[in-house]
Design an enzyme around this catalytic site. Structure first.
Site, PDB file in Angstrom:
ATOM      1  N   LYS A  24       0.815  -1.193  -0.178  1.00  0.00           N
ATOM      2  CA  LYS A  24      -0.003  -0.009   0.188  1.00  0.00           C
ATOM      3  C   LYS A  24       0.829   1.442   0.095  1.00  0.00           C
ATOM      4  O   LYS A  24       0.600   2.090  -0.709  1.00  0.00           O
ATOM      5  CB  LYS A  24      -0.721   0.161   1.320  1.00  0.00           C
ATOM      6  N   ASN A  25       2.100   1.290   0.908  1.00  0.00           N
ATOM      7  CA  ASN A  25       2.571   2.687   1.139  1.00  0.00           C
ATOM      8  C   ASN A  25       3.578   2.667  -0.149  1.00  0.00           C
ATOM      9  O   ASN A  25       4.367   3.905  -0.120  1.00  0.00           O
ATOM     10  CB  ASN A  25       3.368   2.508   2.451  1.00  0.00           C
ATOM     11  N   ARG A  96      -4.965   9.445   3.922  1.00  0.00           N
ATOM     12  CA  ARG A  96      -3.864  10.159   4.508  1.00  0.00           C
ATOM     13  C   ARG A  96      -2.991  10.522   3.247  1.00  0.00           C
ATOM     14  O   ARG A  96      -2.534  11.551   2.911  1.00  0.00           O
ATOM     15  CB  ARG A  96      -3.111   9.471   5.513  1.00  0.00           C
ATOM     16  N   CYS A 120      -6.161   7.527   8.807  1.00  0.00           N
ATOM     17  CA  CYS A 120      -6.376   7.012  10.298  1.00  0.00           C
ATOM     18  C   CYS A 120      -5.984   8.096  11.481  1.00  0.00           C
ATOM     19  O   CYS A 120      -5.126   8.811  11.082  1.00  0.00           O
ATOM     20  CB  CYS A 120      -5.282   5.745  10.602  1.00  0.00           C
ATOM     21  N   ARG A 125      -1.424  14.490  13.036  1.00  0.00           N
ATOM     22  CA  ARG A 125      -0.554  14.290  11.962  1.00  0.00           C
ATOM     23  C   ARG A 125      -0.351  15.601  11.120  1.00  0.00           C
ATOM     24  O   ARG A 125      -1.078  15.921  10.224  1.00  0.00           O
ATOM     25  CB  ARG A 125      -1.268  13.268  11.168  1.00  0.00           C
ATOM     26  N   PRO A 126       0.608  16.408  11.479  1.00  0.00           N
ATOM     27  CA  PRO A 126       0.698  17.682  10.983  1.00  0.00           C
ATOM     28  C   PRO A 126       1.326  17.561   9.504  1.00  0.00           C
ATOM     29  O   PRO A 126       2.066  16.522   9.316  1.00  0.00           O
ATOM     30  CB  PRO A 126       1.455  18.553  11.828  1.00  0.00           C
ATOM     31  N   ILE A 127       1.431  18.641   8.801  1.00  0.00           N
ATOM     32  CA  ILE A 127       2.051  18.585   7.464  1.00  0.00           C
ATOM     33  C   ILE A 127       3.062  19.898   7.398  1.00  0.00           C
ATOM     34  O   ILE A 127       3.305  20.410   6.152  1.00  0.00           O
ATOM     35  CB  ILE A 127       1.032  18.579   6.212  1.00  0.00           C
ATOM     36  N   ASP A 128       3.536  20.411   8.455  1.00  0.00           N
ATOM     37  CA  ASP A 128       4.382  21.284   8.533  1.00  0.00           C
ATOM     38  C   ASP A 128       5.591  21.487   7.816  1.00  0.00           C
ATOM     39  O   ASP A 128       6.201  22.273   7.191  1.00  0.00           O
ATOM     40  CB  ASP A 128       4.615  21.901  10.099  1.00  0.00           C
ATOM     41  N   ASP A 310       3.733   0.557  11.894  1.00  0.00           N
ATOM     42  CA  ASP A 310       2.873  -0.238  11.507  1.00  0.00           C
ATOM     43  C   ASP A 310       2.588  -1.603  11.635  1.00  0.00           C
ATOM     44  O   ASP A 310       1.733  -2.381  11.672  1.00  0.00           O
ATOM     45  CB  ASP A 310       2.829   0.075   9.758  1.00  0.00           C
TER      46      ASP A 310
HETATM   47  C1  UD1 Z   1       3.749   6.828   6.519  1.00  0.00           C
HETATM   48  C2  UD1 Z   1       3.024   5.711   6.241  1.00  0.00           C
HETATM   49  C3  UD1 Z   1       2.269   5.044   7.552  1.00  0.00           C
HETATM   50  C4  UD1 Z   1       3.337   4.838   8.414  1.00  0.00           C
HETATM   51  C5  UD1 Z   1       4.236   6.005   8.842  1.00  0.00           C
HETATM   52  C6  UD1 Z   1       5.404   6.016   9.786  1.00  0.00           C
HETATM   53  C7  UD1 Z   1       2.026   6.089   3.867  1.00  0.00           C
HETATM   54  C8  UD1 Z   1       0.941   6.016   2.980  1.00  0.00           C
HETATM   55  N1  UD1 Z   1       1.926   5.924   5.232  1.00  0.00           N
HETATM   56  O1  UD1 Z   1       2.906   7.959   6.951  1.00  0.00           O
HETATM   57  O2  UD1 Z   1       1.755   3.729   6.952  1.00  0.00           O
HETATM   58  O3  UD1 Z   1       2.854   4.646   9.717  1.00  0.00           O
HETATM   59  O4  UD1 Z   1       4.903   6.579   7.519  1.00  0.00           O
HETATM   60  O5  UD1 Z   1       6.244   4.895   9.064  1.00  0.00           O
HETATM   61  O6  UD1 Z   1       3.279   5.649   3.456  1.00  0.00           O
HETATM   62  N2  UD1 Z   1       5.072  14.601  11.146  1.00  0.00           N
HETATM   63  C9  UD1 Z   1       5.154  15.871  11.437  1.00  0.00           C
HETATM   64  N3  UD1 Z   1       5.125  16.931  10.326  1.00  0.00           N
HETATM   65  C10 UD1 Z   1       4.953  16.544   9.163  1.00  0.00           C
HETATM   66  C11 UD1 Z   1       5.101  15.267   8.672  1.00  0.00           C
HETATM   67  C12 UD1 Z   1       5.016  14.288   9.823  1.00  0.00           C
HETATM   68  O7  UD1 Z   1       5.323  16.411  12.675  1.00  0.00           O
HETATM   69  O8  UD1 Z   1       5.026  17.653   8.351  1.00  0.00           O
HETATM   70  C13 UD1 Z   1       5.162  13.652  12.097  1.00  0.00           C
HETATM   71  C14 UD1 Z   1       3.677  12.843  12.203  1.00  0.00           C
HETATM   72  O9  UD1 Z   1       2.685  13.603  12.933  1.00  0.00           O
HETATM   73  C15 UD1 Z   1       4.279  11.617  12.861  1.00  0.00           C
HETATM   74  C16 UD1 Z   1       5.601  11.397  12.277  1.00  0.00           C
HETATM   75  O10 UD1 Z   1       6.073  12.557  11.837  1.00  0.00           O
HETATM   76  O11 UD1 Z   1       4.235  11.697  14.416  1.00  0.00           O
HETATM   77  C17 UD1 Z   1       5.890  10.548  11.092  1.00  0.00           C
HETATM   78  O12 UD1 Z   1       5.038  10.708  10.212  1.00  0.00           O
HETATM   79  P1  UD1 Z   1       5.259  10.176   8.689  1.00  0.00           P
HETATM   80  O13 UD1 Z   1       6.528   9.484   8.423  1.00  0.00           O
HETATM   81  O14 UD1 Z   1       5.223  11.540   7.690  1.00  0.00           O
HETATM   82  O15 UD1 Z   1       4.188   9.509   8.442  1.00  0.00           O
HETATM   83  P2  UD1 Z   1       3.221   9.252   7.108  1.00  0.00           P
HETATM   84  O16 UD1 Z   1       3.907   9.664   6.010  1.00  0.00           O
HETATM   85  O17 UD1 Z   1       1.880  10.135   7.494  1.00  0.00           O
END
Ligand code: UD1
Length: 390
Positions: A24-25, A96, A120, A125-128, A310
């Site tokens: 999936k990822n 997501r 989920c 889950r910020p995108i900063d 995961d």
């Molecule tokens: C991806 C995976 C998900 C997996 C996760 C961690 C996909 C589709 N999903 O999710 O299955 O659980 O990686 O291995 O590939 N964060 C921030 N700011 C940001 C981005 C992230 O603070 O701008 C934090 C998130 O809140 C979280 C951590 O970083 O606590 C990890 O997030 P991230 O690696 O970005 O996970 P996803 O890409 O959402």
């Protein structure tokens, strides 16, 4: 969506072979990456999951044509008609990974309008980091009432970006935005997950120039054009972990086909510590979990190559009946113990204190009426149910 339920009659050891589906990822960012290409992309081993359909709905909404032959796990994407740069909120909320279209649309069109993604609920889950990186590449971002409008005044420009945390999604978004940008982009402290390597292999097959995927520094030389190609999505190591967990819960014996054991290095040693026999075999991996199982040493979830967050819920299901105490520390997401109450309802002995969960092995688990509150947590409950009485 109407309620969906699984009724599981537990207590029979799982035995048999199963082919592990495409990851999936890896599939989701690759589907988004097809938007950057000229000509059709054919994705083989594409998993038949709801997120694949959500991705197709997004691409269709942007003007692409998608055809998913689910029996063959073949997705064909023709982006030649893509002429929209807006994704409505209801599509953004479906998963997501919709956030990955920010980088893909910026790379393809130099502009986009979308909203914060759904998916989920594992804590905030910020995108900063995504936004800060894109700003460094010259993107002007206007956020208002949950809507994000991005525009590049001229051409997207390569930049040096150092991530404060190796975020998977931010690394993917930067790569997608940079692949056709002017000049070089260098990401330091990039995510190292195998799924990033798979997306980069796809892009390089399409004509991109990306080096270093799988390591902490990824360098992207912008190219003028990308050509769609045929690509085989890698197998899903997390789905594999879930099957192993179900085999362990039921003291079974299974063969996982189409996956190399080296892809599971970040978690398979834990199942071995528990006493399972895990061996590479001709068609993939053979797992024998029929023995007496003991609790593994402490588990700390970390970015790759650490133990994957995961795989934490399925592993937790597996240790519920292992002799001894297992201590988990979840460092990636703040709220990733949502399966604990349901496992408790099934007879598990688990205490959560902040980031830690302490699991004391019990002899028997029982069937119960429980709810799946997120994807991997739900998979963990299904695995536990297979090994529960009734
Ligand atoms: C991806 C995976 C998900 C997996 C996760 C961690 C996909 C589709 N999903 O999710 O299955 O659980 O990686 O291995 O590939 N964060 C921030 N700011 C940001 C981005 C992230 O603070 O701008 C934090 C998130 O809140 C979280 C951590 O970083 O606590 C990890 O997030 P991230 O690696 O970005 O996970 P996803 O890409 O959402």
């Amino acid at each position: 969506m109407s309620e969906q339920r699984l009724i599981i009659k537990g207590g029979t050891p799982l035995r048999g072979s199963i082919r592990v589906q495409g990851a999936k990822n890896s599939a989701l960012p690759i589907i988004a990456a097809a938007l950057l290409c000229e000509g059709k992309t054919e994705l083989h081993n594409c998993p038949c999951i709801s997120d694949t359909y959500s991705s197709c709905r997004i691409l269709t909404c942007l003007g692409c044509r998608c055809s998913f032959k689910k029996n063959d796990n073949l997705l064909i994407i023709d982006p030649s008609g893509a002429d929209k740069t807006y994704i409505p909120d209801e599509l953004m909320q479906e998963m997501r990974s919709s956030i990955i279209y920010m980088g893909a649309m910026l790379g393809a069109f130099g502009e986009c309008r979308l909203s914060f993604p759904g998916g989920c609920q594992l804590g905030p889950r910020p995108i900063d980091m995504h936004l800060a990186a894109l700003k460094k590449m010259g993107v002007r971002i206007n956020e208002q009432y949950g809507s994000i409008e991005c525009r590049v005044p001229e051409k997207m420009q390569g930049a040096r970006i150092s991530l404060g945390y190796p975020s998977v999604g931010a690394t993917e978004n930067i790569i997608l935005a940079a692949v056709k940008a002017g000049g070089e982009t260098v990401i330091t402290n990039a995510a190292r997950e195998p799924e990033i390597v798979d997306m980069v292999s796809f892009l390089n097959k399409c004509g991109a120039r990306i080096r270093g995927a799988g390591g902490s520094t990824i360098a992207i030389d912008g190219v003028e054009r990308l050509e769609g190609c045929c690509y085989n999505i890698m197998p899903d190591r997390i789905a594999a972990a879930t099957y192993v967990s179900a085999a362990v819960c039921s003291r079974g014996e299974i063969e996982l086909q189409g996956i190399d054991i080296s892809l599971c290095d970040s978690y398979m040693p834990v199942f071995e510590q528990m006493g399972c026999g895990i061996y590479p075999c001709e068609r993939g991996i053979y797992v024998n979990a029929a023995k007496h199982l003991k609790a593994p040493a402490g588990i700390i979830t970390l970015p790759h190559p650490g133990f994957p967050t995961d795989a934490q819920p399925p592993l937790m299901a597996a240790v519920c009946k292992a002799a001894g105490t297992t201590i988990f520390e979840e460092t990636v997401f703040e709220n990733r113990y949502r399966h604990v109450d349901a496992l408790g309802k099934m007879g598990a002995d688990i205490k959560v204190v902040g980031k830690a969960a302490v699991v004391r092995g019990v002899d028997t688990m029982y069937g119960a009426r429980v709810s799946a509150l997120d994807l991997r947590g739900g998979a963990a409950l299904a695995a536990a149910a297979v090994g529960a009485e009734g």
